[in-house]
Design an enzyme around this catalytic site. Structure first.
Site, short mmCIF file in Angstrom:
data_model
loop_
_atom_site.label_atom_id
_atom_site.label_comp_id
_atom_site.label_asym_id
_atom_site.label_seq_id
_atom_site.Cartn_x
_atom_site.Cartn_y
_atom_site.Cartn_z
N TYR A 1 0.79 -1.23 0.00
CA TYR A 1 0.00 0.00 0.00
C TYR A 1 0.83 1.29 0.00
CZ TYR A 1 -3.86 -3.11 1.04
OH TYR A 1 -4.79 -4.12 0.97
N HIS B 1 -7.79 0.79 2.62
CA HIS B 1 -7.49 -0.61 2.91
C HIS B 1 -6.26 -0.82 3.80
CE1 HIS B 1 -8.20 -4.75 2.43
NE2 HIS B 1 -8.14 -4.88 1.14
#
Length: 635
Positions: A90, A331
């Site tokens: 990420y 997320h």
């Protein structure tokens, strides 16, 4: 800037009763890597890779040196892979969050007749959020236990405590996740939420004058906010658009914004909020499953509700005046199952707990909600225009197809004595092979929450056994008896299940190879050839990115592809049907969500027919009755 910025938390952490995630055996990982990739690259490339891997793993070689350092890291940390994985998955990614990273949950269309209906729904939802957060604050949330493979194992609960306490902060080269302090007092301060309405942001305190807001008060404050947002003369630029852009561009814009104390204060209020409540305007789009998914993923662009968001916040509850509702999730702090568990609690709360609204809402004692202010320089105005253009490109590019397969569901697969998840994964391989004549590196998320601070590893579903099965099902030149096809299907299911167990028990290869690679970087050594080899690049190009996200209430999850020429395939197996949300990019000439869905449907029907034929053939006596078939779907 550290990957995780933690404010000093209060309260005891309970995850240390779980074991640490293991470091797999080096040679087992290398052997598995070669087996996973042999059929996905050319013979010439594989020979080169095999030689590279053998040199890397030889006794006293580079691999053993890196493994030694990785074992030392395991002993010194709670979870040796966590930071490596979070950065790689990420925080180092520079792409925009909507579509590329943030998954969404889509609710059934709500039957709102007027705006106040949607505000009542929102007020009831926020009341449930406060109840759920109190359970988190007082550590009253029951421990999760594993289901499916190796069921019954207690799971790490740390991700739950980031649902309403985290915010992703953009960086020029790497983002960070800021975790707010976590309390364990009997009466914790619930804090505030941010309400987005007509691209404006409002602070809604959950406590006023030492009293928690009742549901009636929340509704009254939401009505006030809507009236304030209606004032066109006082509308400010749609700053939320900046969070929808590339992460480096947003970091640059944020650096400009925070130079002004007004902007800095507004940013701080948003980043410290529990969550966002996005009150969306009606869009006049047909509210079918696919369109509602699109509206959750990107808001329909800046002309619709795309600016009525703050994508850095992990939890954004979207309540559309036209009944289009759901949750948008950043997320990085937690996995989809945690999002689902929280959201299912809220949905059950809303249906099982009646709205607690007084007959009349008196707001004379409540302060007017605070509207966040922004000072926008010409530079910021230009950045907003650029972010708006980029969001529209995403909107035009995303090709989404939400499809409910009604031929059968997980009960039929269980009766065939197969794992529903493994069976669906094999069906996805069959669909991709029919579309492309090959298999590709496939990602299926596997939870590692059996371990301290566990997140996920990858189940590599494109197995040699899956390839053998899909070839048997599609090769028209060579006759293959049904009994052989069935044997190959069972082999593919078995291989998928075995890899699943390996991944969830911390023995998958992806996290291990990532750890070895990152250790090499930290030692500032020349990058080992195994990580610069084309096979490693291909192994990490997940053209098929999949995830099972089952729900017990009526909703579904979806997300975008992770590579330009790939598919995102999220599935939700129910007793008698399976919901698929398939995404791709229109710019790619290699993909089409509709074509993939058609191949998927055909594959599922063919697999059902194969199971039924072989089941009937194995029964003694009159075979004419066979196994009961669900109604055949159109091809």
């Amino acid at each position: 800037m550290p990957v995780l910025e933690r404010e000093t938390p209060k309260g005891r952490r309970d995850s240390n009763v779980l074991p640490k995630v293991p470091v797999p055996d080096l040679h087992q990982t290398l052997d598995t890597y070669l087996r996973c990739m042999k059929h996905l690259v050319t013979e010439e490339q594989f020979r080169k890779t095999k030689s590279i891997v053998e040199r890397f793993g030889k006794q006293g070689g580079t691999g053993e040196l890196l493994q030694k350092h990785l074992l030392e890291r395991r002993d010194k940390t709670e979870n040796w892979v966590y930071d490596f994985w979070l950065e790689d998955m990420y925080l180092n990614n520079r792409l925009a969050l909507p579509v590329n990273s943030s998954p969404v949950l889509v609710f059934p269309k709500q039957p709102f007749r007027e705006r106040k209906d949607s505000l009542r729904f929102a007020a009831h939802l926020i009341t449930g959020v406060l109840e759920y957060k109190e359970m988190l604050d007082t550590r009253a949330l029951p421990v999760d236990y594993a289901r499916g493979q190796q069921a019954g194992t207690p799971l790490c609960m740390e991700q739950y405590y980031r649902l309403f306490a985290a915010c992703r902060r953009p960086g020029l080269k790497q983002d960070s996740v800021v975790i707010q302090g976590i309390t364990s007092t009997a009466t914790p301060d619930p804090g505030h939420i941010i309400v987005a309405c007509k691209n404006q942001f409002f602070v809604l305190n959950m406590v006023e004058k030492s009293h928690k807001l009742s549901e009636t008060n929340i509704l009254a404050q939401l009505e006030r906010i809507c009236k304030m947002a209606d004032n066109a003369e006082e509308r400010l630029p749609p700053i939320g658009l900046l969070t929808s852009g590339g992460r480096t561009e947003w970091a640059q814009a944020r650096d400009v914004l925070i130079k002004d104390p007004v902007n800095k204060d507004s940013l701080d209020m948003i980043e410290r909020s529990l969550c966002l409540l996005c009150l969306d305007e009606p869009t006049s789009v047909e509210p079918n499953d696919t369109n509602r998914a699109l509206l959750m993923l990107h808001g329909g662009g800046h002309h619709k509700n795309g600016a009525n968001r703050w994508y850095d916040k992990p939890m954004q509850f979207v309540i559309g005046a036209d009944g289009v509702c759901g949750v948008v999730c950043e997320h990085s702090p937690f996995e989809g199952i945690v999002l689902v568990q929280c959201t299912e609690y809220l949905m059950k709360y809303m249906t099982g707990s009646p709205a607690k609204l007084a007959r009349a809402a008196s707001v004379t004692d409540l302060p007017v909600p605070r509207k966040l202010q922004w000072k926008c320089s010409p530079m910021i105005q230009g950045m907003l225009a650029s972010a708006a253009d980029d969001l529209q490109k995403l909107v035009r590019n995303l090709d989404m197809a939400v499809y409910t397969f009604k031929g059968y569901g997980k009960e039929f697969i269980k009766k065939a004595k197969m794992s529903p998840d493994a069976y669906i994964q094999v069906a996805l391989q069959l669909a991709f092979y029919r579309c492309n004549g090959r298999l590709v590196s496939t990602y299926e998320s596997a939870s590692t929450r059996r371990f301290r601070e566990g997140r996920v590893d990858n189940i590599r579903s494109a197995t040699p056994e899956a390839l053998a099965f899909v070839r048997a099902m599609t090769d028209e030149k060579t006759f293959c008896p049904d009994t052989v096809k069935m044997e190959k299907l069972q082999d593919a299911i078995r291989a998928q299940t075995e890899y699943t167990v390996m991944a969830i028990t911390g023995l998958g290869i992806d996290n291990h190879l990532l750890g070895l690679r990152e250790i090499a970087k930290r030692l500032k050594m020349e990058m080992p050839e195994i990580f610069t080899d084309d096979t490693y690049r291909i192994s990490n190009q997940f053209i098929l990115s999949t995830s099972q996200v089952p729900t017990t209430v009526d909703m579904f999850c979806c997300y975008g592809p992770v590579v330009p020429n790939g598919y995102g395939a999220c599935y939700n197996p129910q007793s008698n049907h399976i919901i698929f949300a398939v995404s791709s990019f229109r710019e790619s000439t290699e993909t089409s969500s509709a074509v993939f869905v058609k191949a998927l449907e055909q594959g599922l029907l063919d697999m059902r027919d194969l199971c039924n034929k072989c089941s009937a053939a194995s029964k003694p006596g009159d075979h004419s009755q066979g196994a009961a078939k669900p109604p055949k779907q159109g091809k």
